[in-house]
Design an enzyme around this catalytic site. Structure first.
Site, PDB file in Angstrom:
ATOM      1  CG  ASP A 224      -2.145  -0.943   0.959  1.00 23.04           C
ATOM      2  OD1 ASP A 224      -2.156  -1.642  -0.069  1.00 23.04           O
ATOM      3  OD2 ASP A 224      -3.037  -0.987   1.833  1.00 23.04           O
ATOM      4  CG  ASN A 281      -5.618  -3.565   0.177  1.00 21.38           C
ATOM      5  OD1 ASN A 281      -4.669  -3.519   0.969  1.00 21.38           O
ATOM      6  ND2 ASN A 281      -6.670  -2.774   0.302  1.00 21.38           N
ATOM      7  CG  HIS A 363      -0.562  -5.277   2.367  1.00 21.99           C
ATOM      8  ND1 HIS A 363      -0.023  -4.090   2.836  1.00 21.99           N
ATOM      9  CD2 HIS A 363      -1.904  -5.058   2.249  1.00 21.99           C
ATOM     10  CE1 HIS A 363      -0.989  -3.206   2.986  1.00 21.99           C
ATOM     11  NE2 HIS A 363      -2.133  -3.768   2.644  1.00 21.99           N
ATOM     12  CG  HIS A 373      -7.812  -5.089   7.237  1.00 29.45           C
ATOM     13  ND1 HIS A 373      -8.535  -5.138   6.072  1.00 29.45           N
ATOM     14  CD2 HIS A 373      -7.264  -3.829   7.293  1.00 29.45           C
ATOM     15  CE1 HIS A 373      -8.424  -3.968   5.440  1.00 29.45           C
ATOM     16  NE2 HIS A 373      -7.681  -3.167   6.160  1.00 29.45           N
ATOM     17  CG  HIS A 400      -4.288  -5.169   5.174  1.00 27.71           C
ATOM     18  ND1 HIS A 400      -4.670  -4.439   4.076  1.00 27.71           N
ATOM     19  CD2 HIS A 400      -5.234  -6.147   5.307  1.00 27.71           C
ATOM     20  CE1 HIS A 400      -5.780  -4.947   3.569  1.00 27.71           C
ATOM     21  NE2 HIS A 400      -6.140  -5.974   4.301  1.00 27.71           N
ATOM     22  CB  VAL A 401      -4.042  -3.403  10.845  1.00 26.44           C
ATOM     23  CG1 VAL A 401      -4.682  -2.695  12.040  1.00 26.44           C
ATOM     24  CG2 VAL A 401      -4.778  -4.690  10.520  1.00 26.44           C
TER      25      VAL A 401
END
Length: 573
Positions: A224, A281, A363, A373, A400-401
């Site tokens: 990301d 993502n 990720h 998530h 991700h988080v």
């Protein structure tokens, strides 16, 4: 043996020096598992900030035509480096015409003295397009993206380089980098920086400023990167929630000029410090004909062929005595697939006498106690966790988080002395804001219909043992979650020798504080206990429990004696 003793003595000295300098004791994983700690979001801070506008001087193009910009480095092998850059003007509009990548050469001149370039290498160039068939959406075609692999590099050596096309002439200014040491049990990068979910906001800027001050020799970017897909193709202003702001969008649009702005923003750092990336993502970016990940796959050079993966989606490399595996969560990760077969072979080839430390990054996190998530990538964990555990992976990083979390050593949701230390650093500062809700907070446990991954299946499960047995969420911070905090920041890993590494997480708000850290821990390898040949002979919970009881029995006044005693014994053995 004498070298080993000397290395241990140096480590002992460094730890003592660190304690004296900071005035505080830094715990080690030998004292774990630790009681869970939560530091909640500071309401005096903002949860997020707006994106930096495209007319900001840091994002604007400041070279003409075919002169190089967006210069970046990435590791290839211990004696070679990738140099990447962009030339020419990208286009965005209803009708765009791709540039001819053969119209300009790809050259890197380099040497060990400023202004004296004794070597020259050439590489390849390409362009890519992001195309949409929907009315009102704008298409994009990139500038010419160059990748050149320079080799014959000596370890631990400073090199000066220029890139571009000498025939135009259109060469860059001089840049400089320092190579890492060769793989070996006593050779480690000075500092490895960890960042994830960075974006291009004011918070992102603080993260990079803070990271730069910490002077890393290598950067791991766990997915990301730009958040270009938080915009319509017409640009304008980025939004924290795309589907909320644009519910009628026919496709998840992406404003590709943000990639160019991000490359310019990062260039002062990554033109001198190699950055290794893995997809997240937000890099999916769907377009015509089901094409995805075009920006990510084209803009970055990684050691894909060098590591035998032959794909940018997953690969590995050595950084001194650390073997790093970058795993792809948005391509097939099943045990019957190509990535799993490659991973198994890569792990099998690792020589822990040469690269004692084994680090993985991806990720999405497998262990995560935030609502966001939560259990999203259980399917990936179920497919791959056992293999990584069998081969004694030491640390697993993820993003991700959008918060920070460090786990106790854990395997299959059970505290385990030989499990990896999982660390989430998805707190780079992106426009989607910091995550503040925990799955164990009252009313914050996601339903099993939430947190559906953008790739792969859904394997949400209720816990089969422990305090949360039979439940989807814990009613307290899980025992495997050692420390969590809702703040933006970055991490620094300093590997001291073959068994000790110092992990430090830095909050953004502490950027101007001396010797300040949000979380700090010595991660200690125990190869005699947790070698790949013995890791599956059963759980080491008994030893883990004994260590915890012993640690609890030691008074706070003398708690620092135990880890130092271990170091001294090892140093003189």
């Amino acid at each position: 043996m004498e070298d080993c003793k000397l290395c241990m003595l140096v480590t002992f000295f460094l730890i003592i020096t660190k304690m004296v300098a900071t005035g505080k004791y830094i715990p080690t994983t030998l004292e774990g598992p630790f009681d869970p700690v939560t530091i909640r979001f500071d309401p005096s801070l903002r949860q997020g900030s707006d994106d930096i506008p495209m007319d900001d001087p840091r994002l604007k193009k400041n070279v003409t035509s075919m002169f190089p910009e967006q210069i970046a480095l990435a590791l290839s092998t211990p004696t070679s480096m990738w140099v990447s850059w962009v030339t020419g003007d990208a286009q965005i509009g209803s009708n765009v015409t791709a540039l001819d990548p053969t119209s300009v050469a790809s050259e890197v001149w380099y040497g060990k003295e400023s202004g004296k370039y004794t070597n020259k290498k050439t590489g390849n160039a390409t362009v890519y397009s992001q195309l949409y068939l929907f009315e009102g959406l704008l298409n994009y075609t990139s500038g010419i993206i160059h990748h050149v692999r320079i080799d014959g590099l000596e370890p631990g050596t400073k090199y000066y380089y220029k890139c571009g096309d000498s025939s135009l002439p259109a060469m860059s200014d001089e840049h400089v980098f320092e190579t890492l040491l060769l793989p070996g049990p006593n050779s480690y990068p000075r500092r490895i920086a960890l960042i994830g979910d960075l974006g291009l906001t004011s918070n992102s800027s603080t993260t990079i400023d803070h990271l730069t001050r910490n002077d890393p020799s290598l950067i791991l970017m766990v997915g990301d990167l730009t958040y270009a897909n938080q915009y319509l193709t017409t640009g304008g202003k980025g939004v924290p929630c795309f589907s909320c702001a644009f519910p009628d969008a026919p496709i998840r649009e992406t404003y590709q000029p943000r990639w160019d702005g991000w490359g310019r923003f990062m260039k002062p750092l990554i033109s001198r410090v190699p950055m290794m990336v893995i997809e997240g993502n937000h890099e999916i970016e769907p377009q015509v004909a089901g094409i995805t990940f075009k920006s990510y796959l084209t803009r970055f050079a990684v050691p894909a062929e060098e590591s035998g993966s032959n794909t940018n989606f997953y690969y590995s490399f050595d950084a001194g005595g650390v073997h790093v595996i970058m795993l792809g969560a948005y391509v097939d990760y099943n045990s019957t697939g190509a990535q799993y077969a490659w991973l198994k072979e890569d792990l099998h080839k690792v020589d822990r006498m040469v690269t004692p430390w084994l680090v993985a990054a991806m990720h999405p996190p497998w262990y995560n106690s935030y609502s966001s998530h939560y259990q999203e990538f259980e399917c990936m964990r179920l497919e791959m966790e056992e293999l990584l555990y069998q081969y004694g992976v030491d640390i697993i990083f993820s993003g991700h988080v959008h918060a920070y979390e460090r786990m106790n050593r854990v395997y299959n949701y059970t505290l385990h002395a030989c499990g990896p230390v999982y660390i989430t650093v998805g707190d780079g500062g992106n426009i989607e804001k910091v995550d503040v809700d925990h799955a164990d907070d009252p009313g914050k446990c996601p339903s099993e219909g939430h947190n559906i991954p953008e790739f792969g299946g859904v394997c949400h499960l209720n816990f089969s043992s422990g305090p949360a047995k039979g439940k989807f969420c814990w009613d307290r911070q899980p025992e495997w979650s050692a420390f969590r905090e809702s703040s933006f920041g970055h991490g620094i890993l300093e590997v001291l020798n073959s068994t000790y590494a110092l992990w430090t997480w830095h909050r953004n708000q502490d950027i101007y504080k001396e010797e300040s850290s949000g979380d700090q821990l010595y991660i200690v390898r125990q190869p005699e206990l947790c070698s790949p040949s013995t890791s599956l002979k059963g759980s080491n919970e008994t030893q883990q429990g004994a260590q915890a009881k012993e640690s609890a029995a030691v008074s706070a006044k003398w708690a620092w004696v135990l880890p130092l005693f271990f170091i001294v014994i090892i140093a003189f053995c």
